[in-house]
Design a protein around this motif. Structure first.
Motif, PDB file in Angstrom:
ATOM      1  N   LEU A 119      33.589  62.379  45.441  1.00 37.23           N
ATOM      2  CA  LEU A 119      33.483  60.990  44.963  1.00 37.23           C
ATOM      3  C   LEU A 119      34.245  60.052  45.903  1.00 37.23           C
ATOM      4  O   LEU A 119      33.727  59.007  46.316  1.00 37.23           O
ATOM      5  CB  LEU A 119      34.034  60.874  43.530  1.00 37.23           C
ATOM      6  N   CYS A 120      35.466  60.437  46.266  1.00 37.43           N
ATOM      7  CA  CYS A 120      36.283  59.589  47.157  1.00 37.43           C
ATOM      8  C   CYS A 120      35.612  59.416  48.520  1.00 37.43           C
ATOM      9  O   CYS A 120      35.607  58.311  49.076  1.00 37.43           O
ATOM     10  CB  CYS A 120      37.684  60.183  47.328  1.00 37.43           C
ATOM     11  N   ARG A 121      35.048  60.522  49.047  1.00 40.93           N
ATOM     12  CA  ARG A 121      34.371  60.416  50.348  1.00 40.93           C
ATOM     13  C   ARG A 121      33.190  59.450  50.270  1.00 40.93           C
ATOM     14  O   ARG A 121      33.020  58.591  51.139  1.00 40.93           O
ATOM     15  CB  ARG A 121      33.870  61.809  50.799  1.00 40.93           C
ATOM     16  N   ALA A 122      32.383  59.566  49.211  1.00 36.85           N
ATOM     17  CA  ALA A 122      31.210  58.694  49.073  1.00 36.85           C
ATOM     18  C   ALA A 122      31.640  57.236  48.874  1.00 36.85           C
ATOM     19  O   ALA A 122      31.031  56.322  49.439  1.00 36.85           O
ATOM     20  CB  ALA A 122      30.343  59.165  47.901  1.00 36.85           C
ATOM     21  N   VAL A 123      32.706  57.018  48.116  1.00 43.04           N
ATOM     22  CA  VAL A 123      33.187  55.644  47.891  1.00 43.04           C
ATOM     23  C   VAL A 123      33.726  55.074  49.209  1.00 43.04           C
ATOM     24  O   VAL A 123      33.426  53.925  49.566  1.00 43.04           O
ATOM     25  CB  VAL A 123      34.262  55.610  46.780  1.00 43.04           C
ATOM     26  N   ASP A 124      34.500  55.877  49.949  1.00 43.84           N
ATOM     27  CA  ASP A 124      35.040  55.394  51.227  1.00 43.84           C
ATOM     28  C   ASP A 124      33.918  55.017  52.198  1.00 43.84           C
ATOM     29  O   ASP A 124      34.047  54.065  52.967  1.00 43.84           O
ATOM     30  CB  ASP A 124      35.934  56.469  51.881  1.00 43.84           C
ATOM     31  N   ALA A 125      32.802  55.798  52.149  1.00 43.72           N
ATOM     32  CA  ALA A 125      31.662  55.529  53.044  1.00 43.72           C
ATOM     33  C   ALA A 125      30.732  54.466  52.453  1.00 43.72           C
ATOM     34  O   ALA A 125      29.690  54.174  53.045  1.00 43.72           O
ATOM     35  CB  ALA A 125      30.888  56.824  53.302  1.00 43.72           C
ATOM     36  N   ARG A 126      31.087  53.933  51.303  1.00 48.37           N
ATOM     37  CA  ARG A 126      30.285  52.920  50.592  1.00 48.37           C
ATOM     38  C   ARG A 126      28.853  53.401  50.355  1.00 48.37           C
ATOM     39  O   ARG A 126      27.903  52.624  50.421  1.00 48.37           O
ATOM     40  CB  ARG A 126      30.303  51.583  51.363  1.00 48.37           C
ATOM     41  N   GLN A 127      28.743  54.709  50.070  1.00 48.12           N
ATOM     42  CA  GLN A 127      27.414  55.276  49.733  1.00 48.12           C
ATOM     43  C   GLN A 127      27.299  55.283  48.210  1.00 48.12           C
ATOM     44  O   GLN A 127      27.592  56.288  47.548  1.00 48.12           O
ATOM     45  CB  GLN A 127      27.301  56.693  50.298  1.00 48.12           C
ATOM     46  N   TRP A 128      26.871  54.153  47.661  1.00 50.97           N
ATOM     47  CA  TRP A 128      26.936  53.980  46.203  1.00 50.97           C
ATOM     48  C   TRP A 128      26.036  54.936  45.425  1.00 50.97           C
ATOM     49  O   TRP A 128      26.483  55.491  44.412  1.00 50.97           O
ATOM     50  CB  TRP A 128      26.658  52.519  45.819  1.00 50.97           C
ATOM     51  N   PRO A 129      24.779  55.187  45.856  1.00 51.00           N
ATOM     52  CA  PRO A 129      23.965  56.143  45.080  1.00 51.00           C
ATOM     53  C   PRO A 129      24.595  57.543  45.057  1.00 51.00           C
ATOM     54  O   PRO A 129      24.610  58.207  44.017  1.00 51.00           O
ATOM     55  CB  PRO A 129      22.609  56.148  45.807  1.00 51.00           C
ATOM     56  N   ALA A 130      25.128  57.983  46.215  1.00 47.79           N
ATOM     57  CA  ALA A 130      25.755  59.314  46.261  1.00 47.79           C
ATOM     58  C   ALA A 130      26.997  59.339  45.368  1.00 47.79           C
ATOM     59  O   ALA A 130      27.230  60.300  44.616  1.00 47.79           O
ATOM     60  CB  ALA A 130      26.133  59.663  47.697  1.00 47.79           C
ATOM     61  N   ALA A 131      27.787  58.250  45.419  1.00 41.70           N
ATOM     62  CA  ALA A 131      29.001  58.184  44.585  1.00 41.70           C
ATOM     63  C   ALA A 131      28.633  58.203  43.103  1.00 41.70           C
ATOM     64  O   ALA A 131      29.268  58.898  42.291  1.00 41.70           O
ATOM     65  CB  ALA A 131      29.801  56.922  44.926  1.00 41.70           C
ATOM     66  N   ALA A 132      27.571  57.465  42.738  1.00 38.33           N
ATOM     67  CA  ALA A 132      27.159  57.421  41.329  1.00 38.33           C
ATOM     68  C   ALA A 132      26.694  58.796  40.857  1.00 38.33           C
ATOM     69  O   ALA A 132      26.964  59.199  39.715  1.00 38.33           O
ATOM     70  CB  ALA A 132      26.045  56.387  41.148  1.00 38.33           C
ATOM     71  N   ALA A 133      26.010  59.536  41.759  1.00 35.75           N
ATOM     72  CA  ALA A 133      25.526  60.878  41.380  1.00 35.75           C
ATOM     73  C   ALA A 133      26.703  61.826  41.130  1.00 35.75           C
ATOM     74  O   ALA A 133      26.711  62.592  40.157  1.00 35.75           O
ATOM     75  CB  ALA A 133      24.619  61.426  42.479  1.00 35.75           C
ATOM     76  N   VAL A 134      27.735  61.769  41.995  1.00 32.97           N
ATOM     77  CA  VAL A 134      28.903  62.644  41.787  1.00 32.97           C
ATOM     78  C   VAL A 134      29.647  62.232  40.518  1.00 32.97           C
ATOM     79  O   VAL A 134      30.083  63.088  39.735  1.00 32.97           O
ATOM     80  CB  VAL A 134      29.882  62.578  42.989  1.00 32.97           C
ATOM     81  N   LEU A 135      29.770  60.924  40.318  1.00 34.11           N
ATOM     82  CA  LEU A 135      30.483  60.450  39.121  1.00 34.11           C
ATOM     83  C   LEU A 135      29.773  60.929  37.863  1.00 34.11           C
ATOM     84  O   LEU A 135      30.420  61.277  36.874  1.00 34.11           O
ATOM     85  CB  LEU A 135      30.577  58.916  39.144  1.00 34.11           C
ATOM     86  N   ASN A 136      28.451  60.993  37.921  1.00 33.15           N
ATOM     87  CA  ASN A 136      27.704  61.470  36.758  1.00 33.15           C
ATOM     88  C   ASN A 136      27.983  62.950  36.493  1.00 33.15           C
ATOM     89  O   ASN A 136      28.120  63.368  35.339  1.00 33.15           O
ATOM     90  CB  ASN A 136      26.209  61.230  36.963  1.00 33.15           C
ATOM     91  N   ARG A 137      28.117  63.734  37.561  1.00 34.97           N
ATOM     92  CA  ARG A 137      28.458  65.163  37.369  1.00 34.97           C
ATOM     93  C   ARG A 137      29.866  65.287  36.781  1.00 34.97           C
ATOM     94  O   ARG A 137      30.118  66.138  35.927  1.00 34.97           O
ATOM     95  CB  ARG A 137      28.373  65.919  38.703  1.00 34.97           C
ATOM     96  N   ILE A 138      30.777  64.428  37.238  1.00 33.58           N
ATOM     97  CA  ILE A 138      32.132  64.447  36.674  1.00 33.58           C
ATOM     98  C   ILE A 138      32.067  64.106  35.186  1.00 33.58           C
ATOM     99  O   ILE A 138      32.711  64.747  34.348  1.00 33.58           O
ATOM    100  CB  ILE A 138      33.058  63.460  37.430  1.00 33.58           C
ATOM    101  N   ARG A 139      31.247  63.088  34.856  1.00 38.46           N
ATOM    102  CA  ARG A 139      31.131  62.667  33.446  1.00 38.46           C
ATOM    103  C   ARG A 139      30.679  63.830  32.562  1.00 38.46           C
ATOM    104  O   ARG A 139      31.252  64.079  31.500  1.00 38.46           O
ATOM    105  CB  ARG A 139      30.123  61.517  33.338  1.00 38.46           C
ATOM    106  N   VAL A 140      29.656  64.585  33.038  1.00 36.25           N
ATOM    107  CA  VAL A 140      29.136  65.691  32.233  1.00 36.25           C
ATOM    108  C   VAL A 140      30.221  66.756  32.029  1.00 36.25           C
ATOM    109  O   VAL A 140      30.438  67.245  30.910  1.00 36.25           O
ATOM    110  CB  VAL A 140      27.884  66.311  32.911  1.00 36.25           C
TER     111      VAL A 140
END
Ligand code: HEM
Length: 153
Positions: free
Chosen positions: A111-132
């Motif tokens: 999640l941190c890597r995707a956020v740092d790279a400003r890759q929002w769709p990838a970050a949202a996908a990881v955040l969703n896995r964390i949520r589950v």
């Protein structure tokens, strides 16, 4: 002296459970839906990464305290004499700790890597896995509390 140690062990155990379980309830039912409603991905995802990072650091301490105090209390009585509810709590608690390690050591870094790279769709996908997985751990946490209460005489 031994009653003071018992007091500290049970206090530590319950404090760890409260921090972990209460934080998951807040993150899942209050912070995440509010952030989704109010903020767009470029604001929401860095906020969630920051908030989860602070929470997960606390949880790492809470998990060590919870498992160590729980195992200490359990071994004082002995595995053979311990009620079924305590065995269940041990199994559930260890499973929760493994799931948390995967969330913090694997998914949160991604999640941190995707956020740092400003890759929002990838970050949202990881955040969703964390949520589950947080939802899974929250459910297990309440089952652990039920197992603990069931062991009362
Ligand atoms: C390695 C995992 C765990 C072990 C070995 C363990 C062991 C124990 C033991 C032996 C007690 C009885 C303490 C006493 O009254 O003397 C206890 C109480 C308790 N545990 Fe755990 N536990 C574990 C994980 C958890 C988890 C994950 C939760 C909840 C998130 C939890 C919640 C509780 C609660 C609420 C009590 C108080 C029950 C009562 O006073 O009736 N435990 N635990």
């Amino acid at each position: 002296m031994s009653s003071l140690i018992d007091f500290l062990l049970v206090f530590t155990h319950l404090a760890g459970a409260i921090v972990w379980l209460g934080g998951m309830v807040f993150a899942h039912f209050a912070l995440r839906p509010a952030a989704t409603q109010v903020l767009e991905p470029p604001q929401r995802l860095p906020l969630m990464a920051q908030a989860l990072g602070r929470f997960f650091r606390m949880v790492a301490v809470a998990v060590v305290a919870l498992v160590a105090s729980g195992v200490w209390l359990l071994l004082q009585v002995g595995m053979g004499q311990a009620p079924m509810g305590w065995h269940l709590m041990l199994a559930i608690g260890l499973l929760m700790a493994v799931i948390f390690s995967f969330i913090y050591g694997g998914l949160y870094r991604a999640l941190c890597r995707a956020v740092d790279a400003r890759q929002w769709p990838a970050a949202a996908a990881v955040l969703n896995r964390i949520r589950v997985l947080v939802l899974v751990n929250m459910t297990l946490g309440f089952l652990a509390v039920a197992a603990a209460v069931s062991a009362r005489a």
